[in-house]
Motif scaffolding. Sequence first.
Motif, PDB file in Angstrom:
ATOM      1  N   GLU A 159       0.831  -1.210   0.000  1.00 18.37           N
ATOM      2  CA  GLU A 159       0.000   0.000   0.000  1.00 18.37           C
ATOM      3  C   GLU A 159       0.863   1.255   0.000  1.00 18.37           C
ATOM      4  OE1 GLU A 159      -3.725  -1.912   2.533  1.00 18.37           O
ATOM      5  OE2 GLU A 159      -2.119  -0.888   3.605  1.00 18.37           O
ATOM      6  N   VAL A 160       1.900   1.260   0.831  1.00 19.49           N
ATOM      7  CA  VAL A 160       2.801   2.410   0.896  1.00 19.49           C
ATOM      8  C   VAL A 160       3.573   2.532  -0.420  1.00 19.49           C
ATOM      9  CG1 VAL A 160       4.789   3.398   2.099  1.00 19.49           C
ATOM     10  CG2 VAL A 160       2.939   2.353   3.415  1.00 19.49           C
ATOM     11  N   ALA A 161       3.990   1.404  -0.989  1.00 22.47           N
ATOM     12  CA  ALA A 161       4.710   1.425  -2.262  1.00 22.47           C
ATOM     13  C   ALA A 161       3.843   2.028  -3.362  1.00 22.47           C
ATOM     14  CB  ALA A 161       5.154   0.020  -2.651  1.00 22.47           C
ATOM     15  N   ASP A 162       2.556   1.702  -3.367  1.00 13.53           N
ATOM     16  CA  ASP A 162       1.656   2.287  -4.372  1.00 13.53           C
ATOM     17  C   ASP A 162       1.623   3.805  -4.252  1.00 13.53           C
ATOM     18  OD1 ASP A 162       0.965  -0.109  -5.546  1.00 13.53           O
ATOM     19  OD2 ASP A 162      -0.921  -0.315  -4.442  1.00 13.53           O
ATOM     20  N   LYS A 163       1.551   4.304  -3.025  1.00 11.97           N
ATOM     21  CA  LYS A 163       1.522   5.754  -2.809  1.00 11.97           C
ATOM     22  C   LYS A 163       2.838   6.391  -3.253  1.00 11.97           C
ATOM     23  CE  LYS A 163      -1.619   5.244   1.080  1.00 11.97           C
ATOM     24  NZ  LYS A 163      -1.752   5.241   2.538  1.00 11.97           N
ATOM     25  N   LEU A 164       3.946   5.776  -2.879  1.00  8.87           N
ATOM     26  CA  LEU A 164       5.252   6.324  -3.245  1.00  8.87           C
ATOM     27  C   LEU A 164       5.514   6.225  -4.745  1.00  8.87           C
ATOM     28  CD1 LEU A 164       7.445   4.987  -0.320  1.00  8.87           C
ATOM     29  CD2 LEU A 164       6.736   7.351  -0.709  1.00  8.87           C
ATOM     30  N   SER A 165       5.024   5.175  -5.373  1.00  6.99           N
ATOM     31  CA  SER A 165       5.221   5.006  -6.811  1.00  6.99           C
ATOM     32  C   SER A 165       4.642   6.170  -7.602  1.00  6.99           C
ATOM     33  CB  SER A 165       4.594   3.691  -7.281  1.00  6.99           C
ATOM     34  OG  SER A 165       5.310   2.606  -6.758  1.00  6.99           O
ATOM     35  N   GLY A 166       3.544   6.710  -7.116  1.00 10.83           N
ATOM     36  CA  GLY A 166       2.957   7.876  -7.781  1.00 10.83           C
ATOM     37  C   GLY A 166       3.918   9.049  -7.802  1.00 10.83           C
ATOM     38  N   PHE A 167       4.644   9.246  -6.726  1.00 13.47           N
ATOM     39  CA  PHE A 167       5.630  10.330  -6.670  1.00 13.47           C
ATOM     40  C   PHE A 167       6.795  10.041  -7.616  1.00 13.47           C
ATOM     41  CE2 PHE A 167       3.768  10.735  -2.332  1.00 13.47           C
ATOM     42  CZ  PHE A 167       3.281  12.024  -2.462  1.00 13.47           C
ATOM     43  N   VAL A 168       7.251   8.799  -7.628  1.00 13.65           N
ATOM     44  CA  VAL A 168       8.361   8.416  -8.503  1.00 13.65           C
ATOM     45  C   VAL A 168       7.959   8.608  -9.960  1.00 13.65           C
ATOM     46  CG1 VAL A 168       9.839   6.496  -9.243  1.00 13.65           C
ATOM     47  CG2 VAL A 168       9.349   6.826  -6.814  1.00 13.65           C
ATOM     48  N   GLU A 169       6.767   8.153 -10.306  1.00 10.90           N
ATOM     49  CA  GLU A 169       6.289   8.287 -11.682  1.00 10.90           C
ATOM     50  C   GLU A 169       6.095   9.749 -12.082  1.00 10.90           C
ATOM     51  OE1 GLU A 169       2.872   5.731 -11.751  1.00 10.90           O
ATOM     52  OE2 GLU A 169       4.119   3.960 -11.421  1.00 10.90           O
ATOM     53  N   ALA A 170       5.833  10.606 -11.104  1.00  7.70           N
ATOM     54  CA  ALA A 170       5.665  12.036 -11.384  1.00  7.70           C
ATOM     55  C   ALA A 170       6.996  12.761 -11.529  1.00  7.70           C
ATOM     56  CB  ALA A 170       4.831  12.688 -10.290  1.00  7.70           C
ATOM     57  N   GLY A 171       8.117  12.056 -11.288  1.00  3.37           N
ATOM     58  CA  GLY A 171       9.419  12.673 -11.490  1.00  3.37           C
ATOM     59  C   GLY A 171      10.240  12.891 -10.242  1.00  3.37           C
ATOM     60  N   LEU A 172       9.848  12.299  -9.134  1.00  2.46           N
ATOM     61  CA  LEU A 172      10.613  12.443  -7.898  1.00  2.46           C
ATOM     62  C   LEU A 172      12.034  11.933  -8.105  1.00  2.46           C
ATOM     63  CD1 LEU A 172      10.261  13.161  -4.830  1.00  2.46           C
ATOM     64  CD2 LEU A 172       9.986  10.704  -4.470  1.00  2.46           C
ATOM     65  N   ASP A 173      13.018  12.749  -7.714  1.00  3.42           N
ATOM     66  CA  ASP A 173      14.424  12.373  -7.859  1.00  3.42           C
ATOM     67  C   ASP A 173      14.980  11.681  -6.622  1.00  3.42           C
ATOM     68  OD1 ASP A 173      14.912  13.539 -10.498  1.00  3.42           O
ATOM     69  OD2 ASP A 173      14.607  15.462  -9.497  1.00  3.42           O
ATOM     70  N   TYR A 174      14.606  12.163  -5.446  1.00  2.00           N
ATOM     71  CA  TYR A 174      15.133  11.632  -4.191  1.00  2.00           C
ATOM     72  C   TYR A 174      14.007  11.423  -3.200  1.00  2.00           C
ATOM     73  CZ  TYR A 174      19.685  12.969  -5.962  1.00  2.00           C
ATOM     74  OH  TYR A 174      20.804  13.091  -6.745  1.00  2.00           O
ATOM     75  N   LEU A 175      14.096  10.308  -2.483  1.00  2.85           N
ATOM     76  CA  LEU A 175      13.138   9.989  -1.436  1.00  2.85           C
ATOM     77  C   LEU A 175      13.907   9.842  -0.135  1.00  2.85           C
ATOM     78  CD1 LEU A 175      10.332   9.107  -0.435  1.00  2.85           C
ATOM     79  CD2 LEU A 175      10.938   6.779  -1.164  1.00  2.85           C
ATOM     80  N   LEU A 176      13.568  10.648   0.830  1.00  2.00           N
ATOM     81  CA  LEU A 176      14.177  10.575   2.154  1.00  2.00           C
ATOM     82  C   LEU A 176      13.153   9.936   3.077  1.00  2.00           C
ATOM     83  CD1 LEU A 176      15.394  14.264   2.156  1.00  2.00           C
ATOM     84  CD2 LEU A 176      16.755  12.248   1.584  1.00  2.00           C
ATOM     85  N   ILE A 177      13.477   8.783   3.600  1.00  2.00           N
ATOM     86  CA  ILE A 177      12.530   8.043   4.423  1.00  2.00           C
ATOM     87  C   ILE A 177      12.840   8.256   5.896  1.00  2.00           C
ATOM     88  CG2 ILE A 177      11.787   5.731   5.097  1.00  2.00           C
ATOM     89  CD1 ILE A 177      12.189   4.890   2.210  1.00  2.00           C
ATOM     90  N   SER A 178      11.799   8.603   6.629  1.00  2.00           N
ATOM     91  CA  SER A 178      11.868   8.641   8.090  1.00  2.00           C
ATOM     92  C   SER A 178      10.931   7.546   8.581  1.00  2.00           C
ATOM     93  CB  SER A 178      11.418   9.998   8.631  1.00  2.00           C
ATOM     94  OG  SER A 178      12.323  10.998   8.278  1.00  2.00           O
ATOM     95  N   ALA A 179      11.513   6.507   9.160  1.00  2.00           N
ATOM     96  CA  ALA A 179      10.725   5.364   9.617  1.00  2.00           C
ATOM     97  C   ALA A 179      10.183   5.631  11.001  1.00  2.00           C
ATOM     98  CB  ALA A 179      11.581   4.108   9.623  1.00  2.00           C
ATOM     99  N   VAL A 180       8.869   5.561  11.120  1.00  2.00           N
ATOM    100  CA  VAL A 180       8.253   5.681  12.441  1.00  2.00           C
ATOM    101  C   VAL A 180       8.637   4.431  13.220  1.00  2.00           C
ATOM    102  CG1 VAL A 180       6.084   5.864  13.709  1.00  2.00           C
ATOM    103  CG2 VAL A 180       6.346   7.039  11.515  1.00  2.00           C
ATOM    104  N   GLY A 181       9.157   4.606  14.418  1.00  2.00           N
ATOM    105  CA  GLY A 181       9.592   3.478  15.237  1.00  2.00           C
ATOM    106  C   GLY A 181      10.979   2.983  14.903  1.00  2.00           C
ATOM    107  N   ASP A 182      11.783   3.818  14.243  1.00  2.00           N
ATOM    108  CA  ASP A 182      13.110   3.378  13.786  1.00  2.00           C
ATOM    109  C   ASP A 182      14.049   2.973  14.920  1.00  2.00           C
ATOM    110  OD1 ASP A 182      13.475   5.980  14.664  1.00  2.00           O
ATOM    111  OD2 ASP A 182      14.857   6.507  13.070  1.00  2.00           O
ATOM    112  N   LYS A 183      13.810   3.474  16.109  1.00  3.05           N
ATOM    113  CA  LYS A 183      14.687   3.112  17.228  1.00  3.05           C
ATOM    114  C   LYS A 183      14.528   1.639  17.621  1.00  3.05           C
ATOM    115  CE  LYS A 183      15.313   7.696  19.218  1.00  3.05           C
ATOM    116  NZ  LYS A 183      15.281   8.360  17.980  1.00  3.05           N
ATOM    117  N   LEU A 184      13.454   1.013  17.162  1.00  2.00           N
ATOM    118  CA  LEU A 184      13.247  -0.412  17.418  1.00  2.00           C
ATOM    119  C   LEU A 184      14.110  -1.277  16.504  1.00  2.00           C
ATOM    120  CD1 LEU A 184       9.342  -0.361  17.614  1.00  2.00           C
ATOM    121  CD2 LEU A 184      10.946  -0.429  19.525  1.00  2.00           C
TER     122      LEU A 184
END
Length: 109
Positions: free
Chosen positions: A65-90
Amino acid sequence: AETERQKIGRERSKVTYSLQAFILTGTQSDIQEIASQQAHKAGIPVADYLESLRKRGALIGKPAEVADKLSGFVEAGLDYLLISAVGDKLGWPLDIIKNELLPLLPERR
């Protein structure tokens, strides 16, 4: 952004499009576990914590589901994706993103 770029006359090759995405992904139980821990730290109910994430534009759902949402940005021309993972300290939420989410995204060349 593309409309604005065209308005001011900048070449596409001179513009970089990036997005910082707050991501909470995994199985439904993974999402609940992370949200419960983060809500507890914040001293608020889990539903309120999840709603606050959504209001801030966080992408929440199973990896596909998240990949589908992000794919729209990539297909629109997104060059860089900076990911902040919720719960990354785990630790393990980063593994889900690396092993289950990122392989689903289209490659940019």
